[in-house]
Design an enzyme around this catalytic site. Structure first.
Site, PDB file in Angstrom:
ATOM      1  N   ASP A  82      33.307  40.327  48.282  1.00 34.70           N
ATOM      2  CA  ASP A  82      33.185  39.322  47.227  1.00 34.70           C
ATOM      3  C   ASP A  82      33.525  37.949  47.791  1.00 34.70           C
ATOM      4  OD1 ASP A  82      32.834  38.308  44.651  1.00 34.70           O
ATOM      5  OD2 ASP A  82      34.927  38.669  44.087  1.00 34.70           O
ATOM      6  N   HIS A 180      35.628  31.663  36.654  1.00 33.21           N
ATOM      7  CA  HIS A 180      36.597  32.513  37.338  1.00 33.21           C
ATOM      8  C   HIS A 180      37.987  32.390  36.714  1.00 33.21           C
ATOM      9  CE1 HIS A 180      33.868  32.308  41.062  1.00 33.21           C
ATOM     10  NE2 HIS A 180      33.874  33.553  40.656  1.00 33.21           N
ATOM     11  N   GLY A 214      32.831  35.772  37.310  1.00 31.78           N
ATOM     12  CA  GLY A 214      33.711  35.190  36.297  1.00 31.78           C
ATOM     13  C   GLY A 214      33.477  35.741  34.916  1.00 31.78           C
ATOM     14  N   ASP A 258      37.464  41.188  37.269  1.00 26.91           N
ATOM     15  CA  ASP A 258      38.701  41.173  38.054  1.00 26.91           C
ATOM     16  C   ASP A 258      39.909  40.832  37.188  1.00 26.91           C
ATOM     17  OD1 ASP A 258      40.613  41.096  40.049  1.00 26.91           O
ATOM     18  OD2 ASP A 258      39.905  39.241  40.962  1.00 26.91           O
TER      19      ASP A 258
END
Length: 311
Positions: A82, A180, A214, A258
């Site tokens: 990533d 993000h 994001g 994430d």
């Protein structure tokens, strides 16, 4: 089953109107929580590693954890870099067994982005590895990627065809309003993805897999738990999950997640220590954290991505 690339995954996802979850991993419990959820839901999976995670956990340990996950689940799993920020980093991951890499030269000029991406693509394709590139710049913070709102920019649809043709990349991350990190949008705002941009990109790149970075939704229950047990996180609004599901029904074949995982793990651990301050066995507090991640991932696979049962 061995590690796979994302090519077949994306072909099926595009035709089927769903997206593959790309979940960032940093340690064993995170890998276990994600892959146990995917096994129960029979979902294909992308486990992705950032430059920072690779430095933290060590390349070899991460490779072996992912190999163990394949052995335990027998699922199609791709191992992806990533936000690779250089040819050298991408090459190291390709040589080290990754099946997919992202080269993020989106902060460079259009011409520089093409040149750097093409260099990575040529090396990767020679080694049977696929490449994700990026056009447009997302605001927010993720490891070493830090972009202010003022410096962010939407992807220009008129650039995408030239970029893909000149670089030969296999998928493209675009900027249509995601961000993000956990601090995405201010309370009181109503986030809205730019589906007009996505539609125009899809017209110019028919049957080509698009990626959204994001894309965490920032569940408020986890923010509240963290604050309840000593945190100081401001209220935040994530990307609405119904909009992510809409994107997954279009050209978006990969959605990165994430921050939601970090919030679930951290909230669980904070709650455990608040209720059991005398405890100190890592297995006792990381176990519930793993279960919190598993529950989060199952929700994403079924309700947001729509990739359950597609393994």
């Amino acid at each position: 089953m061995a590690l796979v690339t994302t090519k077949e995954m994306f072909d099926k996802a595009y035709k089927g109107g769903y997206a593959i979850g790309a979940f960032n991993v940093n340690n064993m419990e995170i890998v276990q929580g994600i892959t146990e959820a995917a096994k129960e839901e029979q979902a294909p999976l992308i486990l992705q590693v950032s430059k920072g995670a690779r430095k933290y956990a060590n390349h070899t340990y991460l490779i072996k954890l992912v190999e163990a996950a394949i052995q335990e689940t027998d699922l199609p799993i791709a191992l992806h870099l990533d936000h690779g920020d250089s040819f050298e980093l991408c090459k190291s991951c390709i040589d080290g067994g990754f099946t997919s890499v992202m080269i993020d030269a989106s902060s460079k000029s259009f011409a520089e982005n093409i040149a750097i991406t093409k260099q990575v693509v040529e090396y990767a394709h020679d080694h049977g590895v696929v490449v994700e590139a990026e056009l447009g710049t997302l605001a927010g913070i993720e490891d070493e990627v830090q972009v202010s709102a003022e410096d962010s920019s939407y992807t220009r649809p008129e650039d995408v065809q030239e970029f893909v043709e000149k670089t030969g990349c296999d998928s493209l991350a675009i900027a249509i309003g995601t961000s993000h990190g956990a601090y995405k949008f201010k309370p009181g705002t109503k986030p809205q993805l730019r589906f007009d941009i996505l539609e125009e990109v899809e017209k110019r790149l028919p049957n080509f897999p698009i990626v959204l970075h994001g894309s965490s939704s920032v569940p408020q229950e986890f923010v509240e738990l963290i604050n309840k047990y000593g945190g100081n996180m401001p209220g935040a609004i994530g990307v609405p999950e119904d909009q992510l599901r809409q994107a997954a029904s279009m050209a978006v074949c990969k959605i990165n997640i994430d921050s939601d995982l970090r919030l679930a793990l951290t909230a669980s651990i904070r709650q455990f220590f608040a209720e059991h301050p005398e405890k100190f066995d890592p297995r006792e507090y990381l176990g519930p954290g793993r279960e919190a991640i598993k529950a989060m991932v199952k929700h994403k696979l079924v309700d947001v991505l729509g990739c359950n049962g597609k393994a």
